[in-house]
Scaffold this motif. Structure first.
Motif, mmCIF file in Angstrom:
data_model
loop_
_atom_site.group_PDB
_atom_site.id
_atom_site.type_symbol
_atom_site.label_atom_id
_atom_site.label_comp_id
_atom_site.label_asym_id
_atom_site.label_seq_id
_atom_site.Cartn_x
_atom_site.Cartn_y
_atom_site.Cartn_z
ATOM 1 N N ALA A 263 0.807 -1.213 0.000
ATOM 2 C CA ALA A 263 0.000 0.000 0.000
ATOM 3 C C ALA A 263 0.839 1.262 0.000
ATOM 4 O O ALA A 263 0.326 2.337 -0.281
ATOM 5 C CB ALA A 263 -0.914 0.010 1.224
ATOM 6 N N ASP B 222 0.080 5.260 2.887
ATOM 7 C CA ASP B 222 -1.308 4.814 2.772
ATOM 8 C C ASP B 222 -1.569 3.486 3.477
ATOM 9 O O ASP B 222 -2.586 2.840 3.234
ATOM 10 C CB ASP B 222 -1.691 4.655 1.302
ATOM 11 C CG ASP B 222 -1.753 5.983 0.574
ATOM 12 O OD1 ASP B 222 -2.073 6.996 1.223
ATOM 13 O OD2 ASP B 222 -1.482 5.998 -0.635
ATOM 14 N N HIS C 262 -4.951 2.966 4.914
ATOM 15 C CA HIS C 262 -6.076 3.137 3.997
ATOM 16 C C HIS C 262 -5.952 2.168 2.831
ATOM 17 O O HIS C 262 -6.251 2.509 1.692
ATOM 18 C CB HIS C 262 -6.123 4.572 3.466
ATOM 19 C CG HIS C 262 -6.170 5.601 4.557
ATOM 20 N ND1 HIS C 262 -7.269 5.803 5.346
ATOM 21 C CD2 HIS C 262 -5.232 6.456 5.011
ATOM 22 C CE1 HIS C 262 -7.017 6.746 6.230
ATOM 23 N NE2 HIS C 262 -5.774 7.167 6.054
ATOM 24 N N ALA C 263 -5.537 0.950 3.103
ATOM 25 C CA ALA C 263 -5.303 -0.048 2.054
ATOM 26 C C ALA C 263 -6.631 -0.601 1.549
ATOM 27 O O ALA C 263 -7.582 -0.789 2.306
ATOM 28 C CB ALA C 263 -4.449 -1.183 2.587
ATOM 29 N N SER C 264 -6.688 -0.877 0.242
ATOM 30 C CA SER C 264 -7.865 -1.495 -0.354
ATOM 31 C C SER C 264 -7.863 -2.999 -0.069
ATOM 32 O O SER C 264 -6.896 -3.547 0.472
ATOM 33 C CB SER C 264 -7.862 -1.273 -1.864
ATOM 34 O OG SER C 264 -6.848 -2.067 -2.471
ATOM 35 N N PHE C 265 -8.940 -3.678 -0.462
ATOM 36 C CA PHE C 265 -9.027 -5.123 -0.290
ATOM 37 C C PHE C 265 -7.873 -5.821 -0.991
ATOM 38 O O PHE C 265 -7.227 -6.692 -0.418
ATOM 39 C CB PHE C 265 -10.367 -5.639 -0.825
ATOM 40 C CG PHE C 265 -10.449 -7.141 -0.839
ATOM 41 C CD1 PHE C 265 -10.730 -7.832 0.321
ATOM 42 C CD2 PHE C 265 -10.239 -7.851 -2.005
ATOM 43 C CE1 PHE C 265 -10.795 -9.215 0.323
ATOM 44 C CE2 PHE C 265 -10.301 -9.236 -2.021
ATOM 45 C CZ PHE C 265 -10.591 -9.921 -0.851
ATOM 46 N N TRP C 266 -7.596 -5.447 -2.224
ATOM 47 C CA TRP C 266 -6.542 -6.130 -2.987
ATOM 48 C C TRP C 266 -5.148 -5.801 -2.459
ATOM 49 O O TRP C 266 -4.241 -6.626 -2.505
ATOM 50 C CB TRP C 266 -6.662 -5.818 -4.479
ATOM 51 C CG TRP C 266 -7.893 -6.475 -5.028
ATOM 52 C CD1 TRP C 266 -9.027 -5.862 -5.461
ATOM 53 C CD2 TRP C 266 -8.130 -7.883 -5.144
ATOM 54 N NE1 TRP C 266 -9.952 -6.793 -5.844
ATOM 55 C CE2 TRP C 266 -9.427 -8.043 -5.670
ATOM 56 C CE3 TRP C 266 -7.391 -9.019 -4.854
ATOM 57 C CZ2 TRP C 266 -9.987 -9.307 -5.909
ATOM 58 C CZ3 TRP C 266 -7.952 -10.271 -5.091
ATOM 59 C CH2 TRP C 266 -9.224 -10.403 -5.617
ATOM 60 N N GLN C 267 -4.967 -4.598 -1.956
ATOM 61 C CA GLN C 267 -3.695 -4.267 -1.327
ATOM 62 C C GLN C 267 -3.498 -5.090 -0.057
ATOM 63 O O GLN C 267 -2.397 -5.560 0.224
ATOM 64 C CB GLN C 267 -3.629 -2.770 -0.999
ATOM 65 C CG GLN C 267 -3.484 -1.900 -2.222
ATOM 66 C CD GLN C 267 -3.648 -0.430 -1.898
ATOM 67 O OE1 GLN C 267 -4.387 -0.061 -0.987
ATOM 68 N NE2 GLN C 267 -2.955 0.415 -2.654
ATOM 69 N N THR C 268 -4.587 -5.296 0.691
ATOM 70 C CA THR C 268 -4.507 -6.113 1.889
ATOM 71 C C THR C 268 -4.191 -7.567 1.529
ATOM 72 O O THR C 268 -3.378 -8.223 2.191
ATOM 73 C CB THR C 268 -5.827 -6.033 2.681
ATOM 74 O OG1 THR C 268 -6.101 -4.660 2.986
ATOM 75 C CG2 THR C 268 -5.754 -6.830 3.964
#
Length: 88
Positions: free
Chosen positions: A42, A46, A49-55
């Motif tokens: 991420a 950020d 504030h990570a997105s689902f795919w970044q997680t």
């Protein structure tokens, strides 16, 4: 009737100590690898504030890091353990 074999107290204490060292090492290593994975996936700015795919990417990076750590531990530690702790 078969006999019940109970290990000697020193064996139990040694096993508990080995388990404690192994557990502490694995928990610490997983924390470091997961934090690094989130920072890489991420970006350090950020990471909260990570997105689902970044997680999911961070989880994959952490898993790959743990796998590599296990290979390194086998190469430099006891050959029958994924731990770097001595005697585990």
């Amino acid at each position: 009737m078969s006999e019940i074999h109970i290990p000697h107290a020193n064996t139990v204490v040694k096993t508990a100590a080995s388990y404690g060292r192994d557990l502490a090492e694995r928990v610490g290593a997983t924390f470091v690898v997961a934090a690094g994975g989130i920072a890489v996936a991420a970006g350090p700015g950020d990471m909260f504030h990570a997105s689902f795919w970044q997680t999911m990417g961070a989880a994959g990076i952490a898993a790959a890091g743990s796998l590599l750590k296990g290979f390194v531990a086998r190469a430099f530690g006891t050959s029958n353990s994924a731990s770097l702790a001595k005697g585990v």
